[in-house]
Design an enzyme around this catalytic site. Structure first.
Site, PDB file in Angstrom:
ATOM      1  N   TYR A   1      28.392  -3.040 -67.433  1.00 43.61           N
ATOM      2  CA  TYR A   1      27.236  -2.849 -66.235  1.00 43.61           C
ATOM      3  C   TYR A   1      26.731  -4.260 -65.823  1.00 43.61           C
ATOM      4  O   TYR A   1      26.191  -5.021 -66.445  1.00 43.61           O
ATOM      5  CB  TYR A   1      26.141  -1.939 -66.657  1.00 43.61           C
ATOM      6  CG  TYR A   1      25.286  -1.622 -65.678  1.00 43.61           C
ATOM      7  CD1 TYR A   1      25.568  -0.608 -65.011  1.00 43.61           C
ATOM      8  CD2 TYR A   1      24.009  -2.300 -65.324  1.00 43.61           C
ATOM      9  CE1 TYR A   1      24.792  -0.178 -63.791  1.00 43.61           C
ATOM     10  CE2 TYR A   1      23.313  -2.057 -64.185  1.00 43.61           C
ATOM     11  CZ  TYR A   1      23.855  -0.729 -63.573  1.00 43.61           C
ATOM     12  OH  TYR A   1      22.962  -0.505 -62.300  1.00 43.61           O
TER      13      TYR A   1
ATOM     14  N   LYS B   1      23.987 -13.464 -63.820  1.00 45.10           N
ATOM     15  CA  LYS B   1      22.945 -13.974 -64.694  1.00 45.10           C
ATOM     16  C   LYS B   1      23.452 -14.950 -65.668  1.00 45.10           C
ATOM     17  O   LYS B   1      22.559 -15.799 -65.959  1.00 45.10           O
ATOM     18  CB  LYS B   1      22.151 -12.733 -65.278  1.00 45.10           C
ATOM     19  CG  LYS B   1      21.559 -11.850 -64.445  1.00 45.10           C
ATOM     20  CD  LYS B   1      20.528 -12.434 -63.353  1.00 45.10           C
ATOM     21  CE  LYS B   1      20.374 -11.677 -62.145  1.00 45.10           C
ATOM     22  NZ  LYS B   1      19.102 -11.087 -61.754  1.00 45.10           N
TER      23      LYS B   1
ATOM     24  N   ARG C   1      22.725   0.687 -58.269  1.00 46.86           N
ATOM     25  CA  ARG C   1      22.965  -0.435 -57.427  1.00 46.86           C
ATOM     26  C   ARG C   1      24.073  -0.355 -56.226  1.00 46.86           C
ATOM     27  O   ARG C   1      24.779   0.533 -56.549  1.00 46.86           O
ATOM     28  CB  ARG C   1      23.268  -1.646 -58.490  1.00 46.86           C
ATOM     29  CG  ARG C   1      22.154  -1.759 -59.451  1.00 46.86           C
ATOM     30  CD  ARG C   1      21.393  -2.850 -59.140  1.00 46.86           C
ATOM     31  NE  ARG C   1      20.112  -3.038 -59.789  1.00 46.86           N
ATOM     32  CZ  ARG C   1      19.377  -4.072 -59.695  1.00 46.86           C
ATOM     33  NH1 ARG C   1      19.685  -5.158 -58.982  1.00 46.86           N
ATOM     34  NH2 ARG C   1      18.475  -4.272 -60.567  1.00 46.86           N
TER      35      ARG C   1
ATOM     36  N   ASP D   1      18.806 -13.259 -54.545  1.00 43.30           N
ATOM     37  CA  ASP D   1      18.646 -12.992 -56.143  1.00 43.30           C
ATOM     38  C   ASP D   1      18.630 -14.439 -56.732  1.00 43.30           C
ATOM     39  O   ASP D   1      17.890 -14.643 -57.692  1.00 43.30           O
ATOM     40  CB  ASP D   1      19.744 -12.312 -56.666  1.00 43.30           C
ATOM     41  CG  ASP D   1      19.282 -11.698 -58.039  1.00 43.30           C
ATOM     42  OD1 ASP D   1      18.190 -11.146 -58.300  1.00 43.30           O
ATOM     43  OD2 ASP D   1      20.037 -11.787 -59.215  1.00 43.30           O
TER      44      ASP D   1
ATOM     45  N   ARG E   1      20.723  -4.260 -67.804  1.00 46.47           N
ATOM     46  CA  ARG E   1      20.870  -5.524 -68.604  1.00 46.47           C
ATOM     47  C   ARG E   1      20.020  -5.108 -69.909  1.00 46.47           C
ATOM     48  O   ARG E   1      19.334  -4.453 -70.004  1.00 46.47           O
ATOM     49  CB  ARG E   1      20.057  -6.573 -68.326  1.00 46.47           C
ATOM     50  CG  ARG E   1      20.754  -7.377 -66.953  1.00 46.47           C
ATOM     51  CD  ARG E   1      19.997  -8.593 -66.418  1.00 46.47           C
ATOM     52  NE  ARG E   1      18.866  -8.146 -66.066  1.00 46.47           N
ATOM     53  CZ  ARG E   1      17.542  -8.225 -66.449  1.00 46.47           C
ATOM     54  NH1 ARG E   1      17.327  -8.669 -67.628  1.00 46.47           N
ATOM     55  NH2 ARG E   1      16.497  -7.912 -65.724  1.00 46.47           N
TER      56      ARG E   1
ATOM     57  N   HIS F   1      15.834 -17.582 -60.437  1.00 43.45           N
ATOM     58  CA  HIS F   1      15.693 -16.348 -60.223  1.00 43.45           C
ATOM     59  C   HIS F   1      15.121 -16.087 -58.794  1.00 43.45           C
ATOM     60  O   HIS F   1      13.889 -15.439 -59.033  1.00 43.45           O
ATOM     61  CB  HIS F   1      15.349 -15.440 -61.216  1.00 43.45           C
ATOM     62  CG  HIS F   1      15.642 -13.932 -61.167  1.00 43.45           C
ATOM     63  ND1 HIS F   1      14.668 -13.104 -61.816  1.00 43.45           N
ATOM     64  CD2 HIS F   1      16.579 -13.300 -60.454  1.00 43.45           C
ATOM     65  CE1 HIS F   1      15.175 -11.863 -61.652  1.00 43.45           C
ATOM     66  NE2 HIS F   1      16.429 -12.054 -60.708  1.00 43.45           N
TER      67      HIS F   1
ATOM     68  N   SER G   1      12.927  -8.929 -61.747  1.00 38.93           N
ATOM     69  CA  SER G   1      13.920  -7.985 -61.562  1.00 38.93           C
ATOM     70  C   SER G   1      13.312  -6.567 -60.963  1.00 38.93           C
ATOM     71  O   SER G   1      12.320  -6.111 -61.452  1.00 38.93           O
ATOM     72  CB  SER G   1      14.572  -7.767 -62.744  1.00 38.93           C
ATOM     73  OG  SER G   1      15.329  -8.680 -63.184  1.00 38.93           O
TER      74      SER G   1
ATOM     75  N   CYS H   1      11.388  -6.178 -58.216  1.00 37.98           N
ATOM     76  CA  CYS H   1      10.131  -6.503 -57.957  1.00 37.98           C
ATOM     77  C   CYS H   1       9.925  -6.866 -56.208  1.00 37.98           C
ATOM     78  O   CYS H   1       9.381  -7.591 -55.875  1.00 37.98           O
ATOM     79  CB  CYS H   1       9.404  -7.483 -58.579  1.00 37.98           C
ATOM     80  SG  CYS H   1       8.857  -6.556 -60.161  1.00 37.98           S
TER      81      CYS H   1
HETATM   82  P1  GTP Z   1      16.812  -7.256 -58.852  1.00 33.96           P
HETATM   83  O1  GTP Z   1      17.814  -7.125 -57.990  1.00 33.96           O
HETATM   84  O2  GTP Z   1      16.614  -6.274 -60.185  1.00 33.96           O
HETATM   85  O3  GTP Z   1      16.651  -8.553 -58.924  1.00 33.96           O
HETATM   86  O4  GTP Z   1      15.528  -6.591 -57.581  1.00 33.96           O
HETATM   87  P2  GTP Z   1      14.770  -7.237 -56.432  1.00 33.96           P
HETATM   88  O5  GTP Z   1      13.703  -8.214 -56.925  1.00 33.96           O
HETATM   89  O6  GTP Z   1      15.718  -7.945 -55.510  1.00 33.96           O
HETATM   90  O7  GTP Z   1      14.194  -6.304 -55.947  1.00 33.96           O
HETATM   91  P3  GTP Z   1      14.429  -5.176 -54.743  1.00 33.96           P
HETATM   92  O8  GTP Z   1      13.991  -5.764 -53.410  1.00 33.96           O
HETATM   93  O9  GTP Z   1      15.573  -4.512 -54.905  1.00 33.96           O
HETATM   94  O10 GTP Z   1      13.057  -3.787 -54.725  1.00 33.96           O
HETATM   95  C1  GTP Z   1      12.786  -3.284 -55.955  1.00 33.96           C
HETATM   96  C2  GTP Z   1      11.891  -2.129 -55.692  1.00 33.96           C
HETATM   97  O11 GTP Z   1      10.716  -2.730 -55.163  1.00 33.96           O
HETATM   98  C3  GTP Z   1      12.466  -1.047 -54.596  1.00 33.96           C
HETATM   99  O12 GTP Z   1      12.358   0.017 -55.009  1.00 33.96           O
HETATM  100  C4  GTP Z   1      11.795  -1.279 -53.591  1.00 33.96           C
HETATM  101  O13 GTP Z   1      11.759  -0.199 -52.908  1.00 33.96           O
HETATM  102  C5  GTP Z   1      10.385  -1.883 -54.137  1.00 33.96           C
HETATM  103  N1  GTP Z   1       9.866  -2.785 -52.968  1.00 33.96           N
HETATM  104  C6  GTP Z   1      10.177  -3.726 -52.626  1.00 33.96           C
HETATM  105  N2  GTP Z   1       9.445  -4.443 -51.402  1.00 33.96           N
HETATM  106  C7  GTP Z   1       8.190  -3.884 -51.806  1.00 33.96           C
HETATM  107  C8  GTP Z   1       6.997  -3.936 -51.118  1.00 33.96           C
HETATM  108  O14 GTP Z   1       6.742  -4.639 -50.323  1.00 33.96           O
HETATM  109  N3  GTP Z   1       6.091  -3.020 -51.355  1.00 33.96           N
HETATM  110  C9  GTP Z   1       6.135  -1.915 -52.374  1.00 33.96           C
HETATM  111  N4  GTP Z   1       5.251  -1.141 -52.544  1.00 33.96           N
HETATM  112  N5  GTP Z   1       7.340  -1.840 -52.915  1.00 33.96           N
HETATM  113  C10 GTP Z   1       8.526  -2.790 -52.590  1.00 33.96           C
HETATM  114  C1  SPV Z   2      18.227  -8.218 -62.308  1.00 33.05           C
HETATM  115  O1  SPV Z   2      18.300  -7.484 -63.306  1.00 33.05           O
HETATM  116  O2  SPV Z   2      17.452  -9.098 -62.164  1.00 33.05           O
HETATM  117  C2  SPV Z   2      19.383  -7.932 -61.391  1.00 33.05           C
HETATM  118  C3  SPV Z   2      20.361  -6.911 -61.736  1.00 33.05           C
HETATM  119  O3  SPV Z   2      19.335  -8.720 -60.270  1.00 33.05           O
HETATM  120  S1  SPV Z   2      21.515  -7.559 -62.826  1.00 33.05           S
HETATM  121  O4  SPV Z   2      22.794  -8.122 -62.297  1.00 33.05           O
HETATM  122  O5  SPV Z   2      21.782  -6.221 -63.663  1.00 33.05           O
HETATM  123  O6  SPV Z   2      20.925  -8.454 -63.686  1.00 33.05           O
HETATM  124 MN    MN Z   3      17.735  -9.989 -59.917  1.00 35.03          MN
END
Ligand code: GTP
Ligand code: SPV
Ligand code: MN
Length: 590
Positions: A205, A214, A375, A283, A77, A234, A256, A258
């Site tokens: 993207y 979003k 992704r 999400d 983004r 979110h 994002s 996290c």
């Molecule tokens: P968006 O799709 O961008 O909104 O991201 P999201 O909030 O869904 O994050 P996602 O679950 O994909 O995790 C993002 C990163 O954080 C990855 O590299 C995971 O491996 C890492 N991660 C997720 N949960 C944990 C956790 O409990 N501990 C640690 N250390 N890392 C974590």
């Molecule tokens: C985020 O960035 O919080 C996502 C990925 O979930 S995107 O759809 O590219 O915004």
């Molecule tokens: Mn997201």
């Protein structure tokens, strides 16, 4: 002059008029009205493969899966190119880029004019939310990207189903996406909340171009939600089922990259025999007070657009299952046998592969094979733990709201707000290290209120006020919690193992909501009492690390409050006084 066109698949005059206006503007060679059928998917996929946009993956290892590389300048983004075009700059507020609607329309229509010459314009009707839900919204995206069409087909309920819901109505989101030449200088993600319209130019993207996600579900959604008395957040939504079959639903806002997808798909460790975690969404949550005074949430999406690196059978087996078929992979690495690879996948790295840019890669290479924001787009029905309630038009009642950021220090593993307004304060002052999900400096802590900084479609001060107001419509407000999976020790190692072990934190939260677990009062809020946090079965875990993860360091908190003040100063004239009062209370308690 247009060469071919399939028949408009809806008699809706608002749609056909708008499509013909946009056709006159963009001048595509062809128009394709998408119906969402299986045969359409097959023919569009074949076309995408033929033109090199998609590469078929090994059908034995990954049936129905395809590989896509984005332009290397277009991998996340772009917040600096994202605009909220309300009537006045005050309506967009100091945290958004603003432009006057008339000027922005003029500029973007100039760029879009003639931009689809030689190309096809796809008309993509879609639903956000289960059909028939009072929260369900119709969107139509006009795009010249077949990758966007196939991704929208996974991420939303796409096709004739949306025309059926819309009928003769004019109440739909108008989205225009033109790929242009992907020059970052001509990249704009512009929102016109008063017109329920979006124009996205010069990117191909994720969150920039899958306009249901979003752009509609969060930026336009939050704007509509404030006017109509609901919330667009979110947030992931999950259901915890106890061994006796009791279900408790929670929603969690993490910025994002996290941990939302991971938490939403959590698999409880062995010790929690009989406990299950069901995914409602990973999400986005749309939430509305119900007639019984509880807060009800739906997941407006139908698929997952998840971060790939770090995903494996140990960290997230449900995500691995979800992306094992009918998935589009973007910007991971491609192996010689038509498989995909990324940093953190199970097993050894391949001896050789092509990286996300298409260059030869070996384990000795210095660069990463997969882009950190690579992704997968997978249909939610592939998730073995998909909550059956995901299709319930009324949604699920939320017992807890959890906020959380990525913080190496300061923030404890878990604490509970004293009450709703204190919870709003905790969400409003959230900070998190920046990640690869958005273009920019990584690792720096910035304020990201409710994980909505890049996604709130109006003035952030008014958004906080909306959160405070919603409480009046709730007889049973969700309890509010804060978590941090990312606190580190002096060596830089995570103090808490995270992933499945987060079940222990979740269990305490669920127990608190049901009036079970005991808690101790601290200046920050309630923390788990000595006997209420279950560590059984963690034989190799040093409990001193939990204590370190829970420590309140007063020096850190002095710095934290100063950092929070930066956001409050920026928003000062719009900030609800209740939050300033909460700040005073926190300072006094500390
Ligand atoms: P968006 O799709 O961008 O909104 O991201 P999201 O909030 O869904 O994050 P996602 O679950 O994909 O995790 C993002 C990163 O954080 C990855 O590299 C995971 O491996 C890492 N991660 C997720 N949960 C944990 C956790 O409990 N501990 C640690 N250390 N890392 C974590
Ligand atoms: C985020 O960035 O919080 C996502 C990925 O979930 S995107 O759809 O590219 O915004
Ligand atoms: Mn997201």
């Amino acid at each position: 002059m247009m060469k071919t066109q399939n028949q408009a698949t809806t008699p809706n005059k608002f749609i056909t008029d708008w499509v013909s206006d946009m056709t006159a503007l963009c001048q595509p060679d062809r128009i394709h009205w998408c119906d969402g059928s299986e045969s359409e998917k097959q023919s569009l996929t074949a076309e995408a493969v033929q033109s090199g946009i998609l590469i078929p993956l090994n059908p034995h290892k990954l049936p129905g899966c395809y590989y896509h590389r984005s332009n290397p300048n277009d991998v996340a983004r772009v917040e600096q190119c994202t605009y909220i075009c309300t009537e006045t700059p005050e309506d967009a507020g100091p945290t958004n880029n603003w432009a006057a609607p008339a000027e922005m329309y003029a500029k973007l229509y100039d760029l879009a004019r003639g931009s689809m010459k030689g190309r096809t314009m796809y008309v993509v009707p879609y639903l956000m939310g289960p059909p028939g839900s009072p929260l369900c919204k119709v969107g139509v995206e006009l795009t010249d990207s077949i990758y966007v069409v196939l991704s929208m087909r996974i991420m939303t309920r796409m096709g004739d189903i949306a025309w059926k819901q819309l009928g003769e109505s004019n109440a739909f989101n108008r989205g225009l996406h033109c790929t242009l030449d992907l020059n970052p200088d001509r990249r704009y993600i512009a929102h016109f909340p008063h017109d329920n319209a979006i124009i996205s130019l010069g990117s191909n993207y994720g969150g920039n171009v899958l306009l249901g996600k979003k752009c509609l579900a969060l930026r336009i959604g939050s704007f509509l939600g404030r006017k109509q008395g609901w919330m667009a957040e979110h947030m992931l939504i999950l259901g915890v089922e106890s061994p006796t079959g009791e279900k408790t639903y929670v929603a969690a806002a993490f910025p994002s990259a996290c941990g939302k997808t991971n938490f939403a798909m959590l698999v409880p460790p062995e010790h929690f025999n009989g406990w299950k975690v069901w995914t409602v969404g990973d999400d986005i949550a749309w939430m509305k007070p119900g007639p019984d005074g509880r807060l009800y949430a739906i997941n407006p999406e139908a698929g997952y657009f998840g971060v790939v690196p770090g995903t494996n059978y140990e960290s997230n087996p449900n995500a691995m299952a979800a992306m094992s078929r009918d998935t589009i992979y973007t910007n991971v690495a491609l192996t010689p046998d038509g498989d995909v690879w990324w940093e953190g996948k199970d097993g050894p790295p391949p001896a050789e592969c092509l990286d996300w840019r298409g260059n030869k890669w070996t384990p000795d290479s210095k660069e990463k094979a997969a882009h950190p924001n690579s992704r997968f787009a997978a249909p939610m029905i592939n998730n073995p733990m998909l909550a059956p309630e995901v299709n319930n038009p009324d949604g699920v009642p939320i017992s807890a709201i959890i906020f959380g950021g990525r913080r190496a220090d300061t923030m404890p593993l878990v604490y509970q707000a004293f009450n709703w307004i204190h919870g709003v304060y905790i969400g409003a002052t959230m900070g998190s290290e920046m990640t690869a999900a958005a273009a920019g400096v990584q690792g720096q802590v910035r304020r990201d209120p409710m994980a909505m900084l890049p996604f709130c479609g109006y003035n952030m001060g008014d958004y906080f006020r909306h959160w405070i107001q919603i409480r009046k419509a709730l007889k049973y407000p969700p309890r509010v919690f804060n978590v941090n999976w990312f606190r580190r020790d002096k060596e830089g190692k995570f103090l808490w193992p995270g992933y499945g072990e987060n079940m222990r934190v979740l269990k305490w939260i669920v127990d608190r909501c049901r009036g079970g677990a005991d808690a101790n009062e601290t200046p920050l809020g309630w923390v788990p009492g000595a006997h209420s946090f279950d560590l059984e079965g963690m034989e190799n875990f040093d409990t001193a690390r939990l204590e370190a993860a829970q420590t309140i360091n007063y020096e850190d908190w002095r710095r934290e409050i100063i950092m929070q003040d930066e956001l409050f100063f920026k928003l000062y004239s719009d900030l609800p006084k209740e939050l300033i009062f909460q700040r005073e209370l926190l300072v006094a308690r500390l």
